[in-house]
Write a protein that holds these residues in place. Sequence first.
Motif, PDB file in Angstrom:
ATOM      1  N   GLN A   1     -41.576 -53.345  36.015  1.00  0.00           N
ATOM      2  CA  GLN A   1     -42.914 -53.339  35.868  1.00  0.00           C
ATOM      3  C   GLN A   1     -43.445 -53.083  37.278  1.00  0.00           C
ATOM      4  O   GLN A   1     -44.879 -53.317  37.255  1.00  0.00           O
ATOM      5  N   TYR A   2     -42.694 -52.587  38.398  1.00  0.00           N
ATOM      6  CA  TYR A   2     -43.359 -52.270  39.599  1.00  0.00           C
ATOM      7  C   TYR A   2     -43.128 -50.771  39.993  1.00  0.00           C
ATOM      8  O   TYR A   2     -42.080 -50.260  39.555  1.00  0.00           O
ATOM      9  N   THR A   3     -43.971 -50.397  40.870  1.00  0.00           N
ATOM     10  CA  THR A   3     -43.918 -49.034  41.462  1.00  0.00           C
ATOM     11  C   THR A   3     -43.139 -49.342  42.713  1.00  0.00           C
ATOM     12  O   THR A   3     -42.975 -50.826  43.213  1.00  0.00           O
ATOM     13  N   GLY A   4     -43.161 -48.435  43.716  1.00  0.00           N
ATOM     14  CA  GLY A   4     -42.526 -48.516  45.039  1.00  0.00           C
ATOM     15  C   GLY A   4     -41.019 -48.527  45.243  1.00  0.00           C
ATOM     16  O   GLY A   4     -40.420 -47.857  44.332  1.00  0.00           O
ATOM     17  N   TRP A   5     -40.612 -49.399  46.211  1.00  0.00           N
ATOM     18  CA  TRP A   5     -38.963 -49.090  46.389  1.00  0.00           C
ATOM     19  C   TRP A   5     -38.174 -50.076  45.747  1.00  0.00           C
ATOM     20  O   TRP A   5     -38.706 -51.244  46.062  1.00  0.00           O
ATOM     21  N   LEU A   6     -37.239 -49.682  45.039  1.00  0.00           N
ATOM     22  CA  LEU A   6     -36.482 -50.778  44.255  1.00  0.00           C
ATOM     23  C   LEU A   6     -35.121 -50.670  44.571  1.00  0.00           C
ATOM     24  O   LEU A   6     -34.726 -49.521  44.907  1.00  0.00           O
ATOM     25  N   GLY A   7     -34.204 -51.619  44.816  1.00  0.00           N
ATOM     26  CA  GLY A   7     -32.849 -51.566  45.131  1.00  0.00           C
ATOM     27  C   GLY A   7     -31.864 -52.223  44.184  1.00  0.00           C
ATOM     28  O   GLY A   7     -32.437 -52.858  43.467  1.00  0.00           O
ATOM     29  N   SER A   8     -30.892 -51.548  43.732  1.00  0.00           N
ATOM     30  CA  SER A   8     -29.859 -51.988  43.087  1.00  0.00           C
ATOM     31  C   SER A   8     -28.875 -52.905  44.250  1.00  0.00           C
ATOM     32  O   SER A   8     -28.006 -51.980  44.825  1.00  0.00           O
ATOM     33  N   CYS A   9     -28.728 -54.000  44.234  1.00  0.00           N
ATOM     34  CA  CYS A   9     -28.127 -54.700  45.332  1.00  0.00           C
ATOM     35  C   CYS A   9     -27.321 -55.855  44.834  1.00  0.00           C
ATOM     36  O   CYS A   9     -27.454 -56.446  43.672  1.00  0.00           O
ATOM     37  N   ASN A  10     -26.492 -56.457  45.721  1.00  0.00           N
ATOM     38  CA  ASN A  10     -25.965 -57.899  45.779  1.00  0.00           C
ATOM     39  C   ASN A  10     -25.649 -58.318  46.972  1.00  0.00           C
ATOM     40  O   ASN A  10     -25.314 -57.588  47.979  1.00  0.00           O
ATOM     41  N   TRP A  11     -25.691 -59.840  47.115  1.00  0.00           N
ATOM     42  CA  TRP A  11     -25.406 -60.398  48.304  1.00  0.00           C
ATOM     43  C   TRP A  11     -24.090 -60.038  48.638  1.00  0.00           C
ATOM     44  O   TRP A  11     -22.918 -60.046  47.871  1.00  0.00           O
ATOM     45  N   ALA A  12     -23.833 -59.695  50.020  1.00  0.00           N
ATOM     46  CA  ALA A  12     -22.457 -59.653  50.607  1.00  0.00           C
ATOM     47  C   ALA A  12     -21.946 -61.079  51.001  1.00  0.00           C
ATOM     48  O   ALA A  12     -22.717 -62.078  50.974  1.00  0.00           O
ATOM     49  N   ASP A  13     -20.687 -61.174  51.232  1.00  0.00           N
ATOM     50  CA  ASP A  13     -20.080 -62.517  51.623  1.00  0.00           C
ATOM     51  C   ASP A  13     -20.627 -62.930  52.905  1.00  0.00           C
ATOM     52  O   ASP A  13     -20.287 -62.316  53.829  1.00  0.00           O
ATOM     53  N   THR A  14     -21.267 -63.818  53.029  1.00  0.00           N
ATOM     54  CA  THR A  14     -21.744 -64.462  54.285  1.00  0.00           C
ATOM     55  C   THR A  14     -21.557 -65.875  54.449  1.00  0.00           C
ATOM     56  O   THR A  14     -22.029 -66.752  55.311  1.00  0.00           O
ATOM     57  N   SER A  15     -20.165 -66.142  54.221  1.00  0.00           N
ATOM     58  CA  SER A  15     -19.667 -67.341  54.155  1.00  0.00           C
ATOM     59  C   SER A  15     -19.437 -67.679  55.573  1.00  0.00           C
ATOM     60  O   SER A  15     -19.197 -68.837  55.980  1.00  0.00           O
ATOM     61  N   ASN A  16     -19.013 -66.745  56.184  1.00  0.00           N
ATOM     62  CA  ASN A  16     -18.478 -66.730  57.598  1.00  0.00           C
ATOM     63  C   ASN A  16     -19.126 -65.677  58.500  1.00  0.00           C
ATOM     64  O   ASN A  16     -18.799 -64.246  58.322  1.00  0.00           O
ATOM     65  N   THR A  17     -20.146 -65.892  59.142  1.00  0.00           N
ATOM     66  CA  THR A  17     -20.759 -65.068  60.046  1.00  0.00           C
ATOM     67  C   THR A  17     -21.070 -65.218  61.300  1.00  0.00           C
ATOM     68  O   THR A  17     -20.550 -66.283  61.959  1.00  0.00           O
ATOM     69  N   THR A  18     -21.327 -64.629  62.122  1.00  0.00           N
ATOM     70  CA  THR A  18     -21.661 -64.342  63.843  1.00  0.00           C
ATOM     71  C   THR A  18     -22.735 -63.694  64.279  1.00  0.00           C
ATOM     72  O   THR A  18     -23.250 -62.843  63.366  1.00  0.00           O
ATOM     73  N   ARG A  19     -23.199 -64.107  65.219  1.00  0.00           N
ATOM     74  CA  ARG A  19     -24.302 -63.237  65.732  1.00  0.00           C
ATOM     75  C   ARG A  19     -23.901 -61.928  66.415  1.00  0.00           C
ATOM     76  O   ARG A  19     -22.724 -62.259  67.257  1.00  0.00           O
TER      77      ARG A  19
END
Length: 338
Positions: A223-241
Amino acid sequence: MQRLLVIILLVTGFSACQKEFSEEFSISRNNPLNDTAWTTTTVSPELTQMLTNLRGELPEPLIDSFDADRDGGIAFGDSLKLEFEVNSGGLCVAGQPGTIANRIRGKVKIALTILKNKDEIMKSGFTTAGTTMQALETDMIAGIKIWQNNTELDLFGGAKIAIRIKHKAPKTDRILFQSITMKSGRDSARIWKDITNSDNKIKKGNSVYNAGNYSHFYELETQYTGWLGSCNWADTSNTTRLNIRLPLNFTNKNTVVYAISTSSNIVLQLKDEASIQSFYYPSLPKNIPFKIISLSVIGNETYMGTTESKLVSSPDPVKLEPTRKNWQQVKELLQQLN
């Protein structure tokens, strides 16, 4: 006389050496290579123009029209189909409340832009991250724009758009996201917000047998216009700066830096911090290999720095050494990201 001649030759030689040194190594305040200051306001016009040129390399939108008063469909070949459902709503002027009384009538134009590759996502200026900068794996981005007489329109009420988009490997776990702009200091980042519900969703479509081959699709309803993405969360259980070190004259005025996954569709634009003169990403997944890329414009020259694909396992600075590239070389190197 001979002694005087030797003195004259020595003085002349010393003067010549001084002149040669001065011409080759002179420091000019107007030389952009000597500007090492970071900014808390705006980037250079040259960098802005380069980013505009990159967006100019994106695929042209597909444009057609439909009747705003009734349900209907549009086919863009066999790879892209769109359906419009009025239901109890319709189209209204963007930013205004939609009612049956002010519903748009007659023919309207629609433009669809589909981005699937990593170089396209990077050129568009998107970063595939959520509202708290979590990395997103993004299979596809769809841009939807509807207008009439140069006035942009929105959907309201029960009006809905459904799009079937051909894709080589659709996945069953995709979530529908909407692009939003998040303001942070001088930066405006285009990031992604989960909008999935019963009226806004994306799913793996049924395969269609056509001309001896099976075609695979994503089916998007919104029901929206604009930019839409087909996504899913990446595994961020172990991250670093992730911290980036560049030579002194590559600053946030003339440089942008990206971390681009070499194993999935993740494109992250790094943030910059003028107080410590650094580019960084706060939470890069450790278990996903990334290539780090910088793009810079200093004076009239374009520079590009890259690393090999690597797992970033600690906040120790990753060093980039940009080298001069022409525009064709930049485009070819970005194409290799896919």
